[in-house]
Design a protein around this motif. Sequence first.
Motif, PDB file in Angstrom:
ATOM      1  N   ILE A 104      -5.187   8.227   0.008  1.00 49.09           N
ATOM      2  CA  ILE A 104      -4.679   9.758   0.115  1.00 49.09           C
ATOM      3  C   ILE A 104      -5.498  10.104   1.417  1.00 49.09           C
ATOM      4  N   SER A 105      -4.559  10.958   1.864  1.00 52.09           N
ATOM      5  CA  SER A 105      -5.095  11.674   3.240  1.00 52.09           C
ATOM      6  C   SER A 105      -4.541  13.175   3.381  1.00 52.09           C
ATOM      7  N   GLU A 106      -5.191  13.955   3.901  1.00 51.87           N
ATOM      8  CA  GLU A 106      -5.058  15.391   4.172  1.00 51.87           C
ATOM      9  C   GLU A 106      -4.941  15.517   5.798  1.00 51.87           C
ATOM     10  N   VAL A 107      -3.866  16.287   6.073  1.00 53.13           N
ATOM     11  CA  VAL A 107      -3.506  16.728   7.286  1.00 53.13           C
ATOM     12  C   VAL A 107      -3.599  18.087   7.451  1.00 53.13           C
ATOM     13  N   GLU A 108      -4.499  18.641   8.253  1.00 52.51           N
ATOM     14  CA  GLU A 108      -4.611  20.071   8.427  1.00 52.51           C
ATOM     15  C   GLU A 108      -3.630  20.623   9.328  1.00 52.51           C
ATOM     16  N   VAL A 109      -2.779  21.796   8.862  1.00 49.71           N
ATOM     17  CA  VAL A 109      -1.754  22.453   9.341  1.00 49.71           C
ATOM     18  C   VAL A 109      -2.064  23.882   9.811  1.00 49.71           C
ATOM     19  N   CYS A 141       1.711  29.731  -8.949  1.00 53.58           N
ATOM     20  CA  CYS A 141       2.059  28.289  -9.464  1.00 53.58           C
ATOM     21  C   CYS A 141       2.440  27.232  -8.904  1.00 53.58           C
ATOM     22  N   ALA A 142       3.178  27.473  -7.781  1.00 58.35           N
ATOM     23  CA  ALA A 142       3.284  26.309  -6.797  1.00 58.35           C
ATOM     24  C   ALA A 142       2.127  25.510  -6.584  1.00 58.35           C
ATOM     25  N   GLN A 143       1.295  26.239  -6.030  1.00 52.67           N
ATOM     26  CA  GLN A 143      -0.231  25.569  -5.622  1.00 52.67           C
ATOM     27  C   GLN A 143      -1.029  25.096  -6.572  1.00 52.67           C
ATOM     28  N   PHE A 144      -0.761  25.490  -7.834  1.00 56.51           N
ATOM     29  CA  PHE A 144      -1.397  24.852  -9.086  1.00 56.51           C
ATOM     30  C   PHE A 144      -0.677  23.284  -9.238  1.00 56.51           C
ATOM     31  N   MET A 145       0.629  23.469  -9.265  1.00 61.50           N
ATOM     32  CA  MET A 145       1.484  22.196  -9.317  1.00 61.50           C
ATOM     33  C   MET A 145       1.134  21.148  -8.091  1.00 61.50           C
ATOM     34  N   ARG A 159       9.298  12.991  -0.107  1.00 66.55           N
ATOM     35  CA  ARG A 159       8.608  13.828   0.864  1.00 66.55           C
ATOM     36  C   ARG A 159       9.104  15.309   0.533  1.00 66.55           C
ATOM     37  N   CYS A 160       8.075  16.314   0.574  1.00 68.52           N
ATOM     38  CA  CYS A 160       8.311  17.652   0.027  1.00 68.52           C
ATOM     39  C   CYS A 160       7.608  18.580   1.187  1.00 68.52           C
ATOM     40  N   ASP A 161       8.567  19.475   1.582  1.00 68.96           N
ATOM     41  CA  ASP A 161       7.953  20.652   2.581  1.00 68.96           C
ATOM     42  C   ASP A 161       8.092  21.861   1.897  1.00 68.96           C
ATOM     43  N   LEU A 162       7.190  22.710   1.524  1.00 64.45           N
ATOM     44  CA  LEU A 162       7.359  24.021   0.863  1.00 64.45           C
ATOM     45  C   LEU A 162       7.810  25.050   1.962  1.00 64.45           C
ATOM     46  N   LYS A 163       8.814  25.750   1.703  1.00 66.97           N
ATOM     47  CA  LYS A 163       9.134  26.680   2.778  1.00 66.97           C
ATOM     48  C   LYS A 163       8.621  28.164   2.357  1.00 66.97           C
ATOM     49  N   ASP A 164       8.242  28.248   1.115  1.00 70.28           N
ATOM     50  CA  ASP A 164       7.300  29.481   0.606  1.00 70.28           C
ATOM     51  C   ASP A 164       6.855  28.842  -0.602  1.00 70.28           C
ATOM     52  N   MET A 221       0.750  -1.217  -0.016  1.00 69.73           N
ATOM     53  CA  MET A 221       0.060  -0.023   0.091  1.00 69.73           C
ATOM     54  C   MET A 221       0.842   1.211   0.049  1.00 69.73           C
ATOM     55  N   THR A 222       0.528   2.318  -0.768  1.00 76.01           N
ATOM     56  CA  THR A 222       1.131   3.409  -0.969  1.00 76.01           C
ATOM     57  C   THR A 222       0.356   4.530  -0.147  1.00 76.01           C
ATOM     58  N   ARG A 223       0.698   5.207   0.647  1.00 73.35           N
ATOM     59  CA  ARG A 223       0.050   6.248   1.538  1.00 73.35           C
ATOM     60  C   ARG A 223       0.541   7.692   1.087  1.00 73.35           C
ATOM     61  N   CYS A 224      -0.449   8.546   0.527  1.00 71.76           N
ATOM     62  CA  CYS A 224      -0.070   9.906  -0.045  1.00 71.76           C
ATOM     63  C   CYS A 224      -0.940  10.916   0.931  1.00 71.76           C
ATOM     64  N   GLU A 225       0.193  11.485   1.856  1.00 69.46           N
ATOM     65  CA  GLU A 225      -0.357  12.519   2.656  1.00 69.46           C
ATOM     66  C   GLU A 225       0.115  14.064   2.327  1.00 69.46           C
ATOM     67  N   PHE A 226      -0.992  14.777   2.387  1.00 71.74           N
ATOM     68  CA  PHE A 226      -1.035  16.116   1.927  1.00 71.74           C
ATOM     69  C   PHE A 226      -1.126  16.800   3.230  1.00 71.74           C
ATOM     70  N   LEU A 227      -0.093  17.912   3.271  1.00 72.06           N
ATOM     71  CA  LEU A 227      -0.271  18.930   4.440  1.00 72.06           C
ATOM     72  C   LEU A 227      -1.086  20.259   3.594  1.00 72.06           C
ATOM     73  N   ILE A 228      -2.223  20.564   4.283  1.00 73.38           N
ATOM     74  CA  ILE A 228      -3.227  21.516   3.682  1.00 73.38           C
ATOM     75  C   ILE A 228      -3.756  22.347   4.858  1.00 73.38           C
ATOM     76  N   GLY A 229      -3.724  23.667   4.706  1.00 70.69           N
ATOM     77  CA  GLY A 229      -4.143  24.558   5.665  1.00 70.69           C
ATOM     78  C   GLY A 229      -4.920  25.457   4.870  1.00 70.69           C
ATOM     79  N   LYS A 230      -6.198  25.787   5.283  1.00 66.55           N
ATOM     80  CA  LYS A 230      -7.003  26.906   4.563  1.00 66.55           C
ATOM     81  C   LYS A 230      -7.039  26.758   3.257  1.00 66.55           C
ATOM     82  N   GLY A 231      -6.891  25.601   2.572  1.00 67.14           N
ATOM     83  CA  GLY A 231      -6.935  25.565   1.148  1.00 67.14           C
ATOM     84  C   GLY A 231      -5.575  25.508   0.600  1.00 67.14           C
ATOM     85  N   VAL A 232      -4.331  25.850   1.276  1.00 64.31           N
ATOM     86  CA  VAL A 232      -3.044  26.144   0.890  1.00 64.31           C
ATOM     87  C   VAL A 232      -2.187  24.833   1.090  1.00 64.31           C
ATOM     88  N   PHE A 233      -1.476  24.087   0.013  1.00 65.76           N
ATOM     89  CA  PHE A 233      -0.725  23.337   0.205  1.00 65.76           C
ATOM     90  C   PHE A 233       0.662  23.649   0.766  1.00 65.76           C
TER      91      PHE A 233
END
Length: 104
Positions: free
Chosen positions: A99-104, A74-78, A65-70, A1-13
């Motif tokens: 797929i899961s979403e983690v609220e940040v 366009c980055a949000q579209f990607m 793993r990817c953590d956006l610092k800023d 099983m592959t788990r895809c976790e996205f860090l999202i806060g107020k619609g921003v990745f």
Amino acid sequence: MTRCEFLIGKGVFYGFKITGHVGFDVKGKDVVCAAISAVSQSTLIGLNEVMKVNLNYEIKDGLIRCDLKDSNECAQFMMKTLYQTLVQISKQYPRNVSISEVEV
């Protein structure tokens, strides 16, 4: 099983983490794993090398793993495109991809 976790806060990745192995087929012949690897690494290349977005990332066996610092629009579209692509893959292969979403 592959788990895809996205860090999202107020619609921003803010990042993502993809872990595990799909297990759809044997290593080297797993087209689902290849698809996930291709779209996630393409996203990283676009963010890091093309758009020069400030981020931290890690790629190793069973982990991307990817953590956006800023970020910018366009980055949000990607990131949204990666998210939607992986959602579609998970719908086609629900036993292999989650797929899961983690609220940040």
